[in-house]
Design a protein around this motif. Structure first.
Motif: not given
Length: 335
Positions: A303-316
């Motif tokens: 779950t923690s990794l999911l939200w971390t990567h969700c935030a990173l995807c927002m920066k794409n």
């Protein structure tokens, strides 16, 4: 490379001349408890039409008769070298094989699979000298060796490495390119760049190695011949995960591999970095959908990794608003 000059494989090497030495292939085969399939696998390697081979069998602490089968074959064929070691996993076994390899080329083979007789010849014919990697097609077979599906034909004969690396992560234009055993590697590329397999990674280790290798390639060539028969069986590492009611510890290393790939890509290319982040995100989503609610630690980490990567995807920078909204919705649904 300390004592390889004194090994039996070096004696084989000294006796090889002309074209045989120029096109010597080191075949690295990790072996662990595959007694029912091992003889067929080794025989298919030895019976290749291209016979300039150094076959390295790494018995990774087998508890069945696999180690003895390796020794029996080595007594009959001087091209074979056997390494016996304590069980340390497939990556450690492959690293042991790489330390002993002396061929111009390297091919990795899983010990429960087999090869068509012309596999190595076909790969070498597709190699033009400037290609640092050649990829062939794969035939899937069942436990009894009966043919299943074929990997798709390649529509082109060659691509640049940037395109290949992106496709290795995205899996859009070609079939899955992350298999290790359908490829011909140039050993100097591995040696000169100190490439090894990460022994901590138990799944997705193939793609991690290929990604690292690809950054040092010149070109990638495709061979439209079937060069590998991939056996799908319940006792394999992948088969074990499919039968599990939750996410196994080894499956978590799939994400660990992606985290390492993200670090590598970030140093090379922003575009590739975000492609890798997205692929990691998709795999995290998949594991969250399977993890047992009782497996609190894994669920919390995913779950923690999911939200971390969700935030990173927002920066794409390539993503439009609709793309970002879809990612947020998927993330919320997987909480």
């Amino acid at each position: 490379m300390d004592d390889w000059k004194n090994s039996r494989c070096f004696q084989i090497d000294k006796n090889m001349i002309g074209e045989k030495m120029e096109n010597l292939i080191s075949v690295i085969v990790p072996v662990y408890n595959v007694e029912p399939y091992l003889k067929e696998c080794i025989s298919s390697i030895l019976d290749q039409t291209h016979n300039a081979l150094q076959v390295i069998l790494i018995d990774d602490g087998s508890t069945d008769g696999s180690g003895e089968i390796c020794d029996q074959f080595a007594k009959r064929d001087d091209r074979i070298e056997v390494i016996h070691q304590k069980n340390a996993g497939v990556s450690a076994a492959r690293n042991a094989g790489l330390q002993r390899a002396i061929g111009k080329f390297v091919i990795f083979t899983d010990s429960d699979d087999k090869l068509p007789a012309t596999a190595y010849q076909d790969l070498l014919e597709a190699w033009t000298g400037e290609d640092s990697l050649v990829i062939g097609r794969m035939q899937y077979i069942n436990e009894e060796g009966e043919k299943l599906k074929l990997s798709p034909e390649f529509e082109i004969s060659k691509i640049d490495t940037n395109t290949f690396t992106r496709e290795l992560l995205e899996e859009k234009k070609f079939s899955y390119l992350g298999y290790l055993c359908d490829k011909l590697f140039v050993r100097n590329v591995i040696v000169e760049n100190s490439l090894t397999f990460n022994p901590v990674i138990q799944l997705n280790e193939d793609r991690l190695f290929i990604l690292q290798y690809s950054f040092f390639c010149k070109k990638v060539a495709f061979c439209n011949r079937i060069i590998y028969l991939y056996r799908q069986r319940s006792g394999s590492a992948i088969g074990e995960t499919r039968q599990s009611s939750t996410v196994l510890d080894k499956e978590m290393t799939v994400i660990d591999a992606f985290l390492l790939m993200e670090q590598i890509c970030q140093m090379r290319s922003e575009t590739l970095y975000y492609v890798c982040v997205r692929k990691a995100y998709e795999n995290i989503l998949g594991l969250l959908g399977r993890v047992s609610s009782k497996d609190v630690e894994k669920k919390r980490r995913l779950t923690s990794l999911l939200w971390t990567h969700c935030a990173l995807c927002m920066k794409n920078p390539e993503y439009k608003l609709i793309d970002k909204l879809k990612i947020i919705i998927h993330s919320i649904l997987k909480r």
